[in-house]
Write a protein that holds these residues in place. Sequence first.
Motif, PDB file in Angstrom:
ATOM      1  N   TYR A  42      22.456  27.650  30.092  1.00 52.74           N
ATOM      2  CA  TYR A  42      22.439  29.088  30.388  1.00 52.74           C
ATOM      3  C   TYR A  42      21.429  29.453  31.481  1.00 52.74           C
ATOM      4  CZ  TYR A  42      21.970  34.106  29.623  1.00 52.74           C
ATOM      5  OH  TYR A  42      21.918  35.459  29.788  1.00 52.74           O
ATOM      6  N   GLU A  43      20.194  28.990  31.328  1.00 52.29           N
ATOM      7  CA  GLU A  43      19.126  29.351  32.277  1.00 52.29           C
ATOM      8  C   GLU A  43      19.464  28.860  33.687  1.00 52.29           C
ATOM      9  OE1 GLU A  43      18.675  27.767  29.401  1.00 52.29           O
ATOM     10  OE2 GLU A  43      17.773  29.364  28.192  1.00 52.29           O
ATOM     11  N   ASN A  44      20.032  27.647  33.778  1.00 47.40           N
ATOM     12  CA  ASN A  44      20.366  27.089  35.095  1.00 47.40           C
ATOM     13  C   ASN A  44      21.535  27.830  35.747  1.00 47.40           C
ATOM     14  OD1 ASN A  44      18.358  25.206  34.829  1.00 47.40           O
ATOM     15  ND2 ASN A  44      19.696  23.668  33.908  1.00 47.40           N
ATOM     16  N   ALA A  47      20.224  31.035  36.994  1.00 47.45           N
ATOM     17  CA  ALA A  47      19.435  30.767  38.213  1.00 47.45           C
ATOM     18  C   ALA A  47      20.369  30.579  39.418  1.00 47.45           C
ATOM     19  CB  ALA A  47      18.573  29.529  38.017  1.00 47.45           C
ATOM     20  N   LEU A 116      18.828  38.046  36.116  1.00 50.91           N
ATOM     21  CA  LEU A 116      17.541  37.322  36.129  1.00 50.91           C
ATOM     22  C   LEU A 116      16.369  38.278  36.295  1.00 50.91           C
ATOM     23  CD1 LEU A 116      16.767  34.282  35.959  1.00 50.91           C
ATOM     24  CD2 LEU A 116      16.428  34.359  38.423  1.00 50.91           C
TER      25      LEU A 116
ATOM     26  N   LYS B  56      23.074  34.361  26.219  1.00 53.31           N
ATOM     27  CA  LYS B  56      22.993  32.926  25.947  1.00 53.31           C
ATOM     28  C   LYS B  56      23.889  32.498  24.781  1.00 53.31           C
ATOM     29  CE  LYS B  56      19.449  29.366  25.043  1.00 53.31           C
ATOM     30  NZ  LYS B  56      20.344  28.280  25.283  1.00 53.31           N
TER      31      LYS B  56
END
Lengths: 116, 147
Positions: A42-44, A47, A116, B56
């Motif tokens: 998710y974070e990547n 980003a 973000l 998420k």
Amino acid sequence: MVRESSIMKVHYYTGLAAIVLVAIHVMFRLTAPGGYYASLEYENVIANYSNVSYVVVLELILVTVAIHGFNGLRVILIELKQGEAWERAVKWLCIAGAIAVMVYGTRTIILASMML
Amino acid sequence: MDKGMKENREGIKGWLNPSRYGISRFAYWLQRLTGLGLLAYFIAHISETSNIVYGKEAWDKMLSLTQTTVGHIILIIVIGMCVFHAANGVRLYAAEHGKGIGRAGRPEYPYRPTSLSTAMKTSIWISIALAVIAMLYGAYVLFLSEV
């Protein structure tokens, strides 16, 4: 009315552009630090959406593949059956399909790039 | 419309008939089938990746549905379809511009179509070979690389 030969030129050029753009999209997954699976975390992914150049590539993929794909569908459906009403219906169905996909995909790109 | 013209309209039967035109017919319907498959995947991919905007939890739930053995096999097939469609598409682009199809000439027995030149036939086999190589590499990344 746009000539069929002009539409086919657009079909070929969007196809060639899609090869380059999709290759960039795939390389972003394969060359990411940590490998393919890490690139999908998710974070990547979020980003990725903050990278303006990559967002432009995604939007270009969306537009070129939608135009190429729905025009290809139109060509196939017109090859299978002919007739004025059928061809008009197929044309507008494919235009509507391409616009719907582009609008929905653009919505995702805009919302994700603001996260973000 | 006269009867003869109607008889020539074979629809999907004529489209899928592999007995005419040699490997060029095989490449013709493979190009169309892969095109339809890729359009279906494109729409599904836009739908699945839109889960990113719901946070998420939604993203991880989508990954748990697609990161399965069946999901990987579908993706490997998509990789093969994509590479064949692209490579064969470049061949068609070249043929559209007169490359590799020879010069126009008087038809002479045994009436070999110029569109089925060695260059064109080789290009079709190269497209298939590239698709197989890409599928093998995709299988390696999906099944054998570190999770």
